[in-house]
Scaffold this motif. Structure first.
Motif, mmCIF file in Angstrom:
data_model
loop_
_atom_site.group_PDB
_atom_site.id
_atom_site.type_symbol
_atom_site.label_atom_id
_atom_site.label_comp_id
_atom_site.label_asym_id
_atom_site.label_seq_id
_atom_site.Cartn_x
_atom_site.Cartn_y
_atom_site.Cartn_z
ATOM 1 N N ALA A 146 0.077 33.595 -90.758
ATOM 2 C CA ALA A 146 -0.720 32.446 -91.093
ATOM 3 C C ALA A 146 -0.751 32.423 -92.704
ATOM 4 C CB ALA A 146 -2.203 32.508 -90.646
ATOM 5 N N GLY A 147 -1.152 33.516 -93.328
ATOM 6 C CA GLY A 147 -1.264 33.394 -94.722
ATOM 7 C C GLY A 147 -0.122 33.937 -95.589
ATOM 8 N N GLY A 148 1.156 33.985 -94.748
ATOM 9 C CA GLY A 148 2.265 34.435 -95.573
ATOM 10 C C GLY A 148 2.386 36.048 -95.839
ATOM 11 N N LYS A 149 1.412 36.792 -95.727
ATOM 12 C CA LYS A 149 1.588 38.195 -96.037
ATOM 13 C C LYS A 149 0.774 39.193 -95.157
ATOM 14 C CE LYS A 149 1.744 38.873 -100.283
ATOM 15 N NZ LYS A 149 3.114 39.475 -100.579
ATOM 16 N N GLY A 150 1.084 40.099 -94.589
ATOM 17 C CA GLY A 150 0.604 41.027 -93.766
ATOM 18 C C GLY A 150 1.198 42.431 -93.929
ATOM 19 N N PHE A 151 1.733 42.885 -92.768
ATOM 20 C CA PHE A 151 2.621 44.150 -92.946
ATOM 21 C C PHE A 151 3.695 43.590 -93.613
ATOM 22 C CE2 PHE A 151 -0.157 45.834 -89.503
ATOM 23 C CZ PHE A 151 -0.485 47.213 -90.035
ATOM 24 N N TYR A 152 4.067 42.670 -93.387
ATOM 25 C CA TYR A 152 5.507 41.897 -94.011
ATOM 26 C C TYR A 152 5.207 40.743 -94.871
ATOM 27 C CZ TYR A 152 7.779 45.122 -90.686
ATOM 28 O OH TYR A 152 7.824 46.269 -89.888
ATOM 29 N N ASP A 153 6.013 40.291 -95.430
ATOM 30 C CA ASP A 153 6.006 39.147 -96.335
ATOM 31 C C ASP A 153 6.671 37.776 -95.296
ATOM 32 O OD1 ASP A 153 4.855 39.777 -98.711
ATOM 33 O OD2 ASP A 153 6.523 40.648 -99.220
ATOM 34 N N TYR A 154 6.333 36.802 -95.432
ATOM 35 C CA TYR A 154 6.672 35.467 -94.669
ATOM 36 C C TYR A 154 6.919 34.355 -95.551
ATOM 37 C CZ TYR A 154 5.129 38.562 -90.788
ATOM 38 O OH TYR A 154 5.060 39.955 -90.093
ATOM 39 N N ALA A 155 7.848 33.675 -94.884
ATOM 40 C CA ALA A 155 8.289 32.441 -95.603
ATOM 41 C C ALA A 155 7.115 31.411 -95.049
ATOM 42 C CB ALA A 155 9.752 31.992 -95.280
ATOM 43 N N GLU A 156 7.371 30.217 -95.716
ATOM 44 C CA GLU A 156 6.352 29.155 -95.097
ATOM 45 C C GLU A 156 6.447 28.746 -93.344
ATOM 46 O OE1 GLU A 156 6.278 25.682 -97.369
ATOM 47 O OE2 GLU A 156 5.627 26.740 -99.487
ATOM 48 N N ASP A 157 7.755 28.908 -92.879
ATOM 49 C CA ASP A 157 7.969 28.546 -91.745
ATOM 50 C C ASP A 157 7.334 29.847 -90.715
ATOM 51 O OD1 ASP A 157 9.864 30.114 -92.183
ATOM 52 O OD2 ASP A 157 11.382 28.975 -91.988
ATOM 53 N N GLY A 158 6.919 30.912 -91.238
ATOM 54 C CA GLY A 158 6.552 32.013 -90.320
ATOM 55 C C GLY A 158 7.459 32.986 -90.490
ATOM 56 N N VAL A 159 8.890 32.827 -90.675
ATOM 57 C CA VAL A 159 9.981 33.830 -90.791
ATOM 58 C C VAL A 159 9.664 34.999 -91.549
ATOM 59 C CG1 VAL A 159 12.591 34.226 -90.925
ATOM 60 C CG2 VAL A 159 11.497 31.903 -89.850
#
Length: 396
Positions: free
Chosen positions: A278-291
């Protein structure tokens, strides 16, 4: 008067919009409401984009909802005039902040919104249903839990959690509604973590213990997939949201402290405001579409893993042994299932459905069930792990 069931979903955050999306894809119209009009507007756009549905500002008849609300209709649903002789029974699904006081206040208020007794449900994954019902003055008997799992569209079960006063007719309506969404209703007792979260907590905690003990995220993902889970437990935490995962895990740990030693990694992520997908960052980094952007841990989590490096139970000997880690995951969840069944929270069939429909588990063997797979490997592979790792509480 004729009776019809209409759905009011309150809470347009990440989980609320996922539930709304699932309803529209199943052909069910829904009224979506949120106190924050901007959040509601953003959620409406996201839901319609994914479902090709439509929205209008039609007022929910038989209800006076004092917060911003929108009517969402699935693709292909014909416009139909409102039958003013058919005062509906409203099925409310609440998906707001996971705080007991907030939910209690909400349900004490929402009881008064309808001209006809509503059916009231909460999507809580952690809070006691009976405690929420205790704050209600009019309809506590028409209240229960209806817990959807993330990702909602990809999970084919939902928990129906009852408290001692829940009417049988209310349970029947909720179960039928879940079936209408092409999901299996899992009726469980009001117990900490219910079934799915209680099964999940030691599994997710073990993954973080392994990570802090030096195992790679790649090994953990490979082991989870080998075991039969659809994704890495670290990715699942990001999808759920570290805050929600922390709240759920804390409930289980505090209720059953003999079953797990909580990893410090998750509360550290919450303090860093790492929100996951939801915020683009957790254990991994995410793009705006959640990928997920890549296989490497985010820089922030890598730093936290180094800070909280520790070996709670002798995991250093595991190294990159993927089959062994897969068996550790299996043993932790199998032991928890035994405890759940022994206390009558849910029977073995419900636990089986929780694994497949709630967590997306698929046994490694073709046509095997989770329980069948556990029985096949129990004697030779699972039971010896308790002696090999005596400090790992979730195996004892």
């Amino acid at each position: 008067m004729a009776e019809s069931i209409q759905v009011l979903l309150v809470g347009a955050g990440v989980v609320g919009r996922a539930i709304a999306t699932d309803h529209l894809l199943a052909g069910c119209e829904v009224w979506l409401a949120d106190r924050d009009e901007a959040v509601l507007s953003e959620a409406c756009d996201a839901v319609l984009q994914r479902t090709d549905g439509r929205a209008d500002s039609a007022s929910p008849w038989g209800a006076l909802v004092p917060i911003p609300i929108v009517h969402l209709m699935p693709k292909g649903l014909d416009d139909h005039p409102v039958d003013t002789d058919a005062v509906p029974v409203w099925l409310v699904i609440e998906s707001i902040a996971e705080k007991l006081a907030i939910k209690q206040a909400f349900f004490a208020e929402v009881e008064n919104w309808f001209s006809r007794s509503p059916i009231l449900t909460t999507n809580t994954s952690t809070l006691p249903i009976g405690q929420i019902a205790s704050a209600m003055h009019i309809h506590p008997s028409r209240f229960c839990g209806m817990h959807f799992f993330m990702p909602v569209v990809g999970r084919h079960a939902a928990e129906i959690i009852v408290h001692p006063g829940t009417e049988d007719a209310v349970i029947a309506v909720c179960e039928e509604h879940v079936r209408g969404l092409k999901k299996a209703p899992l009726r469980v007792l009001d117990s900490p973590g219910f079934v799915v979260n209680r099964m999940l907590a030691p599994y997710l905690n073990l993954a973080m213990q392994l990570l802090c003990a030096g195992l790679s995220a790649t090994t953990i993902r490979a082991a989870a997939l080998r075991y039969g889970m659809p994704m890495s437990p670290l990715e699942l935490i990001d999808l759920i949201g570290p805050r929600t995962a922390f709240d759920g895990g804390r409930v289980v740990w505090q209720s059953f402290p003999h079953r797990m030693d909580p990893s410090p990694l998750l509360p550290a992520m919450v303090k860093r405001s790492l929100l996951g997908v939801a915020g683009g960052k957790g254990f991994y980094d995410y793009a705006e579409d959640g990928v997920r952007k890549g296989d490497e841990l985010s820089a922030e989590v890598s730093e936290l893993v180094d800070r909280y490096a520790r070996d709670d139970f002798g995991a250093a000997e595991i190294g990159g042994d993927v089959p062994l880690v897969a068996d550790l995951f299996a043993a932790a969840m199998w032991r928890e299932a035994q405890a759940i069944a022994a206390t009558g929270v849910a029977d073995e069939e419900t636990i089986e459905l929780a694994m497949s429909g709630g967590l997306g588990y698929v046994a490694p063997e073709s046509n095997a069930s989770w329980r069948g797979h556990m029985n096949a490997i129990r004697e030779q592979r699972l039971l010896p792990l308790a002696d090999r790792f005596p400090k790992l509480k979730s195996l004892q």
